[in-house]
Structure formats: structure tokens, C-alpha cells
Design an enzyme around this catalytic site. Structure first.
Site, mmCIF file in Angstrom:
data_model
loop_
_atom_site.group_PDB
_atom_site.id
_atom_site.type_symbol
_atom_site.label_atom_id
_atom_site.label_comp_id
_atom_site.label_asym_id
_atom_site.label_seq_id
_atom_site.Cartn_x
_atom_site.Cartn_y
_atom_site.Cartn_z
ATOM 1 N N GLY A 70 0.764 -1.244 -0.064
ATOM 2 C CA GLY A 70 -0.077 0.051 -0.079
ATOM 3 C C GLY A 70 0.904 1.316 -0.191
ATOM 4 N N GLN A 185 -7.758 0.848 4.486
ATOM 5 C CA GLN A 185 -8.395 0.250 5.731
ATOM 6 C C GLN A 185 -9.873 -0.080 5.633
ATOM 7 O OE1 GLN A 185 -7.437 -0.628 8.786
ATOM 8 N NE2 GLN A 185 -5.288 -0.121 8.795
ATOM 9 N N HIS A 207 -2.702 -7.391 2.841
ATOM 10 C CA HIS A 207 -2.638 -7.731 4.401
ATOM 11 C C HIS A 207 -3.489 -7.420 5.462
ATOM 12 C CE1 HIS A 207 -0.074 -4.809 6.529
ATOM 13 N NE2 HIS A 207 0.094 -4.234 5.323
ATOM 14 N N CYS A 331 7.393 5.741 17.194
ATOM 15 C CA CYS A 331 8.294 5.968 18.248
ATOM 16 C C CYS A 331 9.585 6.630 17.675
ATOM 17 C CB CYS A 331 8.405 4.684 18.924
ATOM 18 S SG CYS A 331 9.826 4.459 20.328
HETATM 19 C C1 LIG Z 1 -4.306 3.870 5.973
HETATM 20 C C2 LIG Z 1 -3.195 2.911 5.631
HETATM 21 N N1 LIG Z 1 -2.278 3.243 4.339
HETATM 22 C C3 LIG Z 1 -1.363 2.653 4.132
HETATM 23 C C4 LIG Z 1 -0.786 1.570 4.652
HETATM 24 C C5 LIG Z 1 0.263 0.996 4.206
HETATM 25 O O1 LIG Z 1 0.091 -0.222 3.713
HETATM 26 P P1 LIG Z 1 1.210 -1.434 3.515
HETATM 27 O O2 LIG Z 1 1.420 -1.948 4.920
HETATM 28 O O3 LIG Z 1 0.795 -2.333 2.473
HETATM 29 O O4 LIG Z 1 2.377 -0.800 2.821
HETATM 30 C C6 LIG Z 1 -1.577 1.216 6.038
HETATM 31 C C7 LIG Z 1 -0.800 0.068 6.830
HETATM 32 O O5 LIG Z 1 -0.865 0.192 8.117
HETATM 33 C C8 LIG Z 1 -2.575 2.045 6.228
HETATM 34 O O6 LIG Z 1 -3.275 1.618 7.696
#
Ligand SMILES: Cc1ncc(COP(=O)(O)O)c(C=O)c1O
Length: 389
Positions: A70, A185, A207, A331
Site C-alpha cells: 500500500g 483500511q 494484508h 516511536c
Molecule cells: C491507511 C493506511 N495506508 C497505508 C498503509 C500501508 O500499507 P502497507 O502496509 O501495505 O504498505 C497502512 C498500513 O498500516 C494503512 O493503515
């Protein structure tokens, strides 16, 4: 004892169908770009997967561009749309976004501001975590010819609020402004239709819905060419070069089919569990506040402020009780930072640092909530006794 996993928004267990698909496809030889029979057979599997995912995301199969995550899809969309807009008109340097985006959107935008002269304009948001449409309108009216793109998430990963994307697209389309939305999400949890929303681009990730790690999707409107971040073999419309990860793609499609087949049942059950978690917390702990809003929200995310109890202490004490949760905040050099999402809603640094995200998913059960209920009282008491440093 088994761990109680309340961090499904970070990643959720793979569904059995996706695991089998990943294993089976991994045993097949062939690069989907090869012209011989082995390559063509794998290509067929990839294209069937693309069609299955497109059906559920309500886009054309050709609008799907597979990426490695993502995060990568967000980078490709935001940088690509920005560079293309600026190339067609050097005045277009403004990126309109929300103050509560995931780092995978926020950081590429910040990078463009530092290295490529982008100007970032944040829209206002309400204290319960929703983008202010009047502000979007005001910004677009004032700066229409300078805006390169708008990037606003479909739903927030820390507080679960679903954003008025369709309305934003409607306002933007009057001025032909591209809109990207990070739907990582939302996909599989609330209604998401690329076609009905009218978006220029959207981001998905496998995932978060029971598919494998390391496979994402950029949905990009048919026919649109954007400047690529990656250069190489020209796969995926020349926008995302790199040999396609066929096992992960086929596995992603298997997860999508599974979610599709039980969409309402799964999400209603998870939402019901969230309500039960909320009631349990209210019963067991005094003086707590819920962040975000419950209507028009993701089924599984509950963000709670426990005034006086440091979030990192809560996380570690719950972890010692075999419960996985998240503070949602980064963090930095070992020092807990308050969540930028909660700060943008107007929480004080102290309250933002005293907050925890519980996220439920397809494997969550009543007994997970009951177990949390049996330990949360003493955990908060101990964390409050330790206090905020
Ligand atoms: C809103 C949102 N965008 C993007 C991501 C990133 O996706 P990826 O883990 O596939 O890089 C996440 C993952 O935590 C997410 O919650």
C-alpha cells in the site's frame, strides 16, 4: 495461553483460502511476462486474479496496477499525479490533504514539499475526525488552478472514521482536479466502489483483509498516464515496473473473494464485538473517552483515551497479559511521540499520549473481549499509578 490479538488494523491473519492459493501458485514456474507456455499460464492466473479484485473494487481490470505494498501504491499515486500535473502546468504545485493521513501518504507529500517545491494545504477536520467539506470547497475555490492533486484517505487507520470522499470528488471534479484516496483500511470493511466514488486513484493492500503481506494495488483511472516512480521492464502500464508477484496476487484475489462472500456477516459481527468492547471498557474503567465517532466508521477500530495512563505503558502491560494492541503513534529514537491523528482532532499532547487503539477483525471472538475485560481494570490502574513522565 493463546494471545488475544487486538491489532487487526496493523495486519490481520491470512484466511485459509489465501494461504492455499499462495502455496499452490508458488509451485508454478513462469514469469508472467514471458511469451512461452509456462509464462502464459501464470499470466492467465494473474489476469483472473485482477478481474476478481476489480469486480469487488468496482473498477475495470485494466485500472488495477499491482505494487509491492500500500505504501508503494500511495507513493506512485501521489508523486506520479504531482509530477504529471506540474509538467502540464508548472503552476500546479499545491497538494490538498488531511492532517490525519497515514505516514504512507503524509511522508511522500512532505518529501515532495522538501525536494520538489510542493505546497501542502491541510483541510480542516472536526473534533470527531471528519474532513470539513466547507473547507475543501473554500480551498478549491481559492486555489483551483494551482492544485496538482487532492489526497484524502477513505477511512482513518487510528480512529476508524470514514471520510466523505464522494462529496470531495464531486467538488473537485467541477474544476477537473485529480483525487486520490488511500482506501487501505476501508476495502473489505465498508462499502468501497472506485466507479461510484469517481476517484482518479485509490490504494489497497492485501494484508489488511486476510491476504499476504507485500502486495498492494494502485487503482488508476483508465487511460491516465502518470510519471512513474520506478523505471524498468515497463510492466503494469509502464507505471510500476518489476516482475509481477504472481503468488501474492493470486492469494490477494482469494482473500478478496472470501471477504466478498461473507462481507455483511463478517463486518456486522465485528461491529457488534466492538460495541461489546466499548461497553466492557466503560464498565471496567472510570473516566475514559472514545475518539472518533461510531456512525459511519470502520467496524473494528476503537480508539480510547485513558487520561493519566501513558499509552506505551498500557501497551506493554497488556502485552504482558498476552494482549496485542497499538498506540497508533510513532516511536522516535525510543521516545513515544503523540499521535498526529489525535492531535489533529484537538486532543492535548498528554491525552494523545494516553490513548490506545484496539482493532478487531475476522478472527476476533467474544472471549477476546471478555479476557480483555478481566485484566483492563488493573492494567489501567497500574499505568495511572506510573503516570505520564
Ligand atoms: C491507511 C493506511 N495506508 C497505508 C498503509 C500501508 O500499507 P502497507 O502496509 O501495505 O504498505 C497502512 C498500513 O498500516 C494503512 O493503515
Amino acid at each position: 495461553m493463546q494471545r488475544v490479538y487486538l491489532d487487526h488494523a496493523a495486519t490481520t491473519p491470512m484466511v485459509a483460502e489465501a494461504i492455499s492459493a499462495l502455496v499452490d501458485q508458488s509451485a508454478k514456474l513462469g514469469n508472467p511476462s514471458s511469451l512461452h507456455t509456462s509464462g502464459r499460464e501464470v499470466r492467465k492466473d494473474v489476469e483472473e486474479a485482477r478481474e476478481a479484485i476489480a469486480k469487488f473494487a468496482e473498477c475495470a481490470p485494466s485500472e488495477i496496477i499491482f505494487t509491492g505494498s500500500g505504501t508503494e501504491a500511495n507513493n506512485a499515486a501521489i508523486k506520479g499525479l504531482f509530477w504529471s500535473a506540474r509538467e502540464s502546468n508548472p503552476k500546479r504545485k499545491v497538494i490538498v490533504t488531511s492532517p490525519f493521513e497515514h505516514h504512507a501518504v503524509m511522508d511522500p507529500i512532505d518529501w515532495l514539499a522538501v525536494h520538489e517545491g510542493a505546497e501542502v494545504v491541510h483541510v480542516g477536520v472536526s473534533s470527531d475526525g471528519v474532513v470539513d467539506l466547507d473547507d475543501v470547497k473554500r480551498i478549491i475555490e481559492a486555489r483551483a488552478d494551482e492544485i496538482a492533486l487532492i489526497s484524502i484517505m477513505h477511512s482513518n487507520n487510528e480512529i476508524g472514521t470514514v471520510q466523505p470522499i464522494s462529496e470531495i470528488v464531486q467538488i473537485a471534479s467541477e474544476k477537473q482536479i485529480a483525487v486520490h484516496s488511500d482506501a487501505v483500511q476501508s476495502f473489505g470493511k465498508v462499502e468501497f466502489s472506485f466507479k461510484n466514488l469517481g476517484l482518479t486513484a485509490a490504494t489497497l493492500s492485501a494484508h489488511k483483509i486476510g491476504g499476504p503481506l507485500g502486495i498492494g494495488i494502485l487503482i488508476l483511472k483508465r487511460g491516465l498516464e502518470i510519471t512513474p516512480v520506478l523505471h524498468g521492464g515497463g510492466q503494469e502500464r509502464d507505471i510500476r515496473s518489476g516482475t509481477l508477484n504472481a503468488p501474492a496476487i493470486v492469494s490477494f484475489a482469494a482473500a478478496v473473494k472470501k471477504v466478498h462472500s461473507e462481507f455483511l456477516e463478517r463486518n456486522n459481527r465485528v461491529r457488534h464485538l466492538k460495541e461489546s468492547l466499548k461497553a466492557t471498557l466503560n464498565e471496567k474503567v472510570s473516566d475514559i473517552r472514545f475518539n472518533g465517532r461510531s456512525e459511519n466508521s470502520l467496524p473494528g477500530i476503537l480508539n480510547v483515551t485513558f487520561p493519566g495512563a501513558p499509552g506505551d505503558a498500557l501497551l506493554l502491560l497488556l502485552d504482558a497479559e498476552n494482549i496485542s494492541t497499538s498506540t497508533g503513534s510513532a516511536c522516535s529514537a525510543g521516545v513515544a511521540q503523540p499521535s498526529h491523528v489525535l492531535l489533529s482532532l484537538g486532543l492535548s499532547e498528554r491525552d494523545a499520549k494516553s490513548s490506545l487503539r484496539f482493532s478487531l477483525g475476522h478472527t476476533s471472538t467474544d472471549s477476546d473481549v471478555a479476557y480483555l475485560g478481566s485484566v483492563i481494570g488493573k492494567v489501567v490502574e497500574r499505568a495511572r499509578a506510573a503516570g505520564l513522565k
